[in-house]
Design a protein around this motif. Structure first.
Motif, PDB file in Angstrom:
ATOM      1  N   LEU A   2       0.851  -1.178   0.000  1.00  0.00           N
ATOM      2  CA  LEU A   2       0.000   0.000   0.000  1.00  0.00           C
ATOM      3  C   LEU A   2       0.897   1.241   0.000  1.00  0.00           C
ATOM      4  CD1 LEU A   2      -2.896   1.097   0.173  1.00  0.00           C
ATOM      5  CD2 LEU A   2      -2.644   1.091   2.663  1.00  0.00           C
ATOM      6  N   PHE A 316      -3.476  10.301   1.057  1.00  0.00           N
ATOM      7  CA  PHE A 316      -4.544   9.399   0.626  1.00  0.00           C
ATOM      8  C   PHE A 316      -5.044   9.802  -0.756  1.00  0.00           C
ATOM      9  CE2 PHE A 316      -3.938   8.742   4.990  1.00  0.00           C
ATOM     10  CZ  PHE A 316      -4.196   7.395   5.183  1.00  0.00           C
ATOM     11  N   VAL A 320      -6.389   4.118  -2.760  1.00  0.00           N
ATOM     12  CA  VAL A 320      -6.505   3.633  -1.381  1.00  0.00           C
ATOM     13  C   VAL A 320      -7.992   3.453  -1.059  1.00  0.00           C
ATOM     14  CG1 VAL A 320      -6.026   4.082   1.053  1.00  0.00           C
ATOM     15  CG2 VAL A 320      -4.405   4.846  -0.709  1.00  0.00           C
ATOM     16  N   ASP A 324      -8.486  -0.315   3.281  1.00  0.00           N
ATOM     17  CA  ASP A 324      -7.030  -0.297   3.445  1.00  0.00           C
ATOM     18  C   ASP A 324      -6.576   0.578   4.610  1.00  0.00           C
ATOM     19  OD1 ASP A 324      -6.668  -1.852   1.121  1.00  0.00           O
ATOM     20  OD2 ASP A 324      -6.650  -0.062  -0.165  1.00  0.00           O
TER      21      ASP A 324
END
Length: 346
Positions: A2, A316, A320, A324
């Motif tokens: 991520l 962000f 995303v 997550d």
């Protein structure tokens, strides 16, 4: 893995890729790319300016604004931590020969703080010529200028005979957070740069918007600096798609940033100022080296970047998902704990 290092890491969505593949193109150096022309008209309308110019990056947009509104040796007034000072490779000095004078704290300043830095018209002092406002302000954690404060600074600049530029790389986020139309946010300023490759998720590009004559000067400089493109409609199509489809979802990024910050607020060794989380960026202060925490987070499947020796920045974006966010916060918390544990060993 991520990736919260930046909102520039997004990949084009299938719909955006389809729009790029179908784009009608021509030679933009000859002014004949219909998709670029459509994007430039759209941006001029959105920002309320006479004209706009499609450029490769936010850095180029800012630097063109500086070059067209200053002379070598001039002073440019900016807020603390301004993007052109820290993140544009010294381009203001290298390309335009200007120096920067920092007003206020944390990226924000008042008309009075601005006026204190304006040099008198003595021939042996630098001429103050341009004032820049960054909205949202990256370094402070994506914070938003209030519209009255931004307008007051621009109006004072104009009364003092100075030009005013809005570094609106994330003006789309500012608009959503403040509930104010982009055109209204841009109205007090002579020029505006706005980015497509951050929150909007396009792969490339920004626009410089302003008076028609200034934009034509910027077009010449863009060519001189190597930034003119040929069949650029393929890239402009991505920006148009982003404007049409990705602006309305920016509030999701803001909500995800808020949830992430709230989950980290109680973690030992990690400090988050919840009042400063206004858009899609979260600054996380740590009591161990931020680079070590970032390395440990990578081992946990999370990419996050240090912004200072004791601070990490999480950004962000559309790649995303809501699901997550908790995983990202937990991964970072484990990384902080691991580094603190190692540091405590004799």
């Amino acid at each position: 893995m991520l990736d919260l290092r930046s909102d520039t890491v997004t990949r084009p969505t299938p719909g955006m890729r389809a729009a790029m593949a179908a784009a009608e193109v021509g030679d933009d150096v000859f002014g004949e790319d219909p998709t670029v022309l459509r994007l430039e008209r759209r941006m001029a309308e959105l920002t309320g300016k006479e004209a706009s110019l499609f450029v490769t990056s936010g850095t180029m947009g800012n630097q063109l604004a500086i070059a067209t509104q200053t002379r070598p040796g001039d002073d440019v007034i900016v807020g603390e931590g301004a993007h052109p000072v820290l993140y544009e490779a010294g381009a203001g000095a290298a390309l335009s020969g200007v120096q920067f004078n920092v007003a206020g704290r944390g990226g924000f300043y008042t008309p009075e703080q601005l006026q204190e830095l304006v040099n008198p018209p003595a021939y042996y002092m630098p001429r103050t010529s341009l004032v820049m406002v960054e909205n949202t302000h990256n370094r402070s954690g994506g914070r938003v200028w209030s519209q009255p404060a931004a307008r007051a600074v621009a109006e004072r600049a104009h009364r003092l005979g100075l030009a005013a530029h809005l570094d609106g790389a994330r003006v789309w986020n500012a608009s959503v957070a403040a509930g104010i139309d982009v055109g209204a946010l841009c109205a007090p300023f002579d020029t505006v740069s706005a980015c497509f490759s951050k929150g909007l998720g396009a792969p490339v590009g920004s626009a410089l918007c302003g008076p028609r004559a200034l934009v034509e000067d910027a077009r010449r400089l863009r060519k001189r600096w190597g930034g003119a493109m040929r069949q650029a409609g393929v890239l402009a199509a991505a920006a148009i798609y982003a404007l049409d489809h990705h602006r309305s979802r920016l509030g999701e990024d803001h909500a995800n940033a808020r949830r992430f910050a709230e989950r980290l607020a109680g973690v030992g060794g990690a400090g988050v100022d919840l009042h400063a989380v206004e858009t899609n960026i979260v600054n996380v202060d740590v009591d161990v080296p931020a680079a070590d925490v970032a390395a440990a987070a990578r081992d946990n499947g999370l990419l996050i970047a240090p912004s200072t020796p004791g601070r990490l920045r999480a950004v962000f974006h559309l790649d995303v998902a809501r699901g997550d966010v908790d995983d990202a916060a937990d991964s970072l918390a484990r990384a902080v704990d691991a580094v603190r544990e190692r540091a405590a060993r004799p």
